[in-house]
Design an enzyme around this catalytic site. Structure first.
Site: not given
Length: 575
Positions: A285, A275, A50
């Site tokens: 983020k 992850r 994204e």
């Protein structure tokens, strides 16, 4: 979540023919699919970031996995931007993501954007409405959450769930034409409000959002949600294995639900892996953006940031990040990887490839009182372990030189093997010197040392066989190159910032950056270039910073020669 403090282990390169027990579970799935001809021998992956921030080291793990699998199995890997939320997306982020992927050494098979498929996504949404599988809902976002229920309580049907197909189609088309206010209506999938999986309780597919899009402008005033757009984008591109992180595991039934009627051929398979969680680091983020926006760091590419741009500026190499990805492997369970493993991978690379040079961070002047040969030069290899590897450079030496102040003690402890009054030490590549006199100012501060040298010890040799234990680095005074050196450390003081809801900003390391403006380097560094790595002998690994100017060079410490942080932690634990 467990903490992985294990020692780095070598990971053998793999391919589609390797024995199952030697590969990770994702490649095992792919091998089984190939054996059953599930996708007619095709392997197609994708990396779908994204564009709402810069990529970080966690994304690097996913990049190496998706692009690596495509390369190993002679398949394809698309780079696709998930640009479904125009409020948070910027062209700057897109450009940097592309740059990061290429810097890691990968090339996408094709570059796509979810916005490329907006019309197809909309058409399919209309089809779901016509099949009675989607409806327009007038509940507000807050009301929708209240109707959704909890993990212990089932949800409740929206009062608008039983609208007719004709009414839903009309309302959805009017949403598309811009007739309704932002947030006033959504399109929701009609699945099961009693499902134990909250993601299946009539999830939102589209919302009204009047926000110009970086690529489509004002063409659209409704935008698809990620859970709807992502599986269909995979299907449109013919992705075979949609590899994502573990938090999407509960979304997999929804992923499958959206594509079941969309494609009749082999369908994409979502596979989840753990992850990357790295100690002394944050991977959110949103929080990284907060650090940037509130100026706790100098930007997304601040060398203390875990972003790929920050790591690149600090001096990390693509090969070191590839090596790190190999070391941590691919697992199903979340864990915290010790930051030292990333530094281990980096040191392995730099130790074998970085040029050796000398730089004095805390200059202390030495006058060699018996020097009578003027200026001369000493040939020194850039890579002492293999002198032929990177060539040599000429080191000027003269009557006045500088050493590091930390390499001299007037009253040394027993195991101090560097310079002290009436003690000998080797100058790296040069001569053996002996401290004869300590010169101080009126305040008692040491301003210079007077030493003598032994001309017979050029190159540090001792023809008479005497033992000299210490070797120190130095630079010639008249040709020393003034440089600024930035000493970076970890950005946080705790291994899991923000744990338990703590304020991660209060855990910032106030000593994460020390700027040394009075450092002196050997003259060969005047030709340093961006992207080159150096070992400042006995100081650490460094690289030229992008803030440098031709007459004002700045060097970043990439990593120390040894893991001093681990020693500090061990000592504090013992106390």
């Amino acid at each position: 979540m467990t903490k992985d403090m294990s020692k780095p282990k070598s990971v053998v390169a793999i391919n589609g023919d390797t024995a199952n027990e030697s590969i990770d579970f994702i490649r095992r799935i792919i091998n089984d699919d190939n054996k059953s001809n599930k996708h007619q021998g095709r392997i197609a992956t994708r990396f779908p970031p994204e564009p709402n921030g810069y990529l970080h080291i966690g994304h690097a793990k996913s990049i190496c996995l998706n692009f690596g699998i495509a390369k190993e199995y002679k398949g394809t890997c698309n780079l696709r931007f998930d640009d479904t939320n125009p409020a948070t997306e910027e062209v700057e982020y897109i450009d940097n993501i592309i740059n990061d992927v290429h810097w890691l050494g990968f090339s996408e098979t094709a570059l796509y954007y979810t916005s490329d498929y907006y019309q197809q996504l909309y058409d399919y949404a209309e089809l779901l409405v016509q099949k009675g599988k989607a409806f327009v809902c007038d509940l507000s976002a807050q009301e929708t959450r209240a109707y959704r229920g909890t993990l212990k309580e089932p949800g409740r049907d929206s009062p608008y769930r039983n609208r007719t197909i004709a009414e839903n189609l009309d309302l959805f088309r009017r949403m598309r034409s811009g007739e309704f206010a932002d947030g006033s209506r959504t399109l929701r999938a009609k699945i099961d409000m009693n499902s134990p999986n909250l993601n299946m309780r009539d999830p939102v597919m589209y919302r009204v959002k009047r926000q110009p899009h970086p690529r489509t402008g004002d063409t659209w005033c409704i935008y698809p949600m990620y859970d709807y757009a992502h599986p269909l984008s995979d299907a449109i591109e013919g992705i075979t294995h949609s590899i994502c992180t573990l938090e999407f595991e509960a979304h997999r039934p929804l992923y499958d639900w959206f594509i079941v009627d969309f494609i009749s051929s082999s369908k994409p398979q979502q596979i989840e892996f753990a992850r990357l969680n790295l100690s002394y680091t944050i991977m959110s983020k949103r929080k990284l953006k907060q650090l940037v926006d509130e100026k706790h760091v100098s930007g997304w590419n601040d060398p203390r940031m875990p972003t790929l741009a920050g790591l690149r500026r600090r001096g990390y190499t693509p090969s070191s990040i590839h090596r790190f990805a190999e070391l941590i492997g691919v697992a199903k369970a979340d864990s915290i990887v010790d930051f030292g493993m990333l530094e281990y991978a980096l040191r392995q690379d730099l130790e074998n490839n970085a040029r050796r040079v000398m730089c004095v961070l805390k200059p202390l002047k030495i006058v060699i009182t018996n020097w009578d040969t003027g200026k001369c030069e000493i040939e020194a290899p850039y890579f002492p372990e293999d002198p032929d590897k990177l060539g040599t450079r000429q080191l000027p030496i003269e009557r006045e030189i500088f050493i590091d102040a930390d390499d001299f003690l007037e009253d040394p402890p027993k195991k101090f093997f560097r310079l002290a009054p009436l003690r000998e030490v080797r100058l790296r590549y040069g001569y053996i010197i002996k401290c004869e006199q300590v010169i101080k100012d009126a305040s008692g501060n040491i301003v210079e040392l007077h030493c003598t040298y032994d001309p017979a010890t050029r190159g540090g040799k001792t023809p008479d066989g005497r033992k000299v234990k210490g070797t120190i680095h130095w630079v010639a005074a008249s040709q020393a190159l003034p440089v600024e050196v930035r000493l970076y450390d970890r950005l946080f003081t705790v291994d899991n910032p923000g744990e338990g809801g703590s304020n991660f900003l209060s855990q910032l390391n106030p000593q994460s950056l020390e700027i040394v403006k009075s450092a002196l380097a050997e003259p060969s560094l005047a030709s340093a270039q961006l992207g080159e790595n150096y070992q400042f002998e006995r100081c650490g690994y460094f690289c030229l910073d992008s803030d440098s100017k031709p007459d004002a060079l700045i060097f970043n410490r990439t990593v120390t020669l040894k893991d001093s942080w681990a020693k500090i932690i061990k000592k504090s634990d013992q106390e």
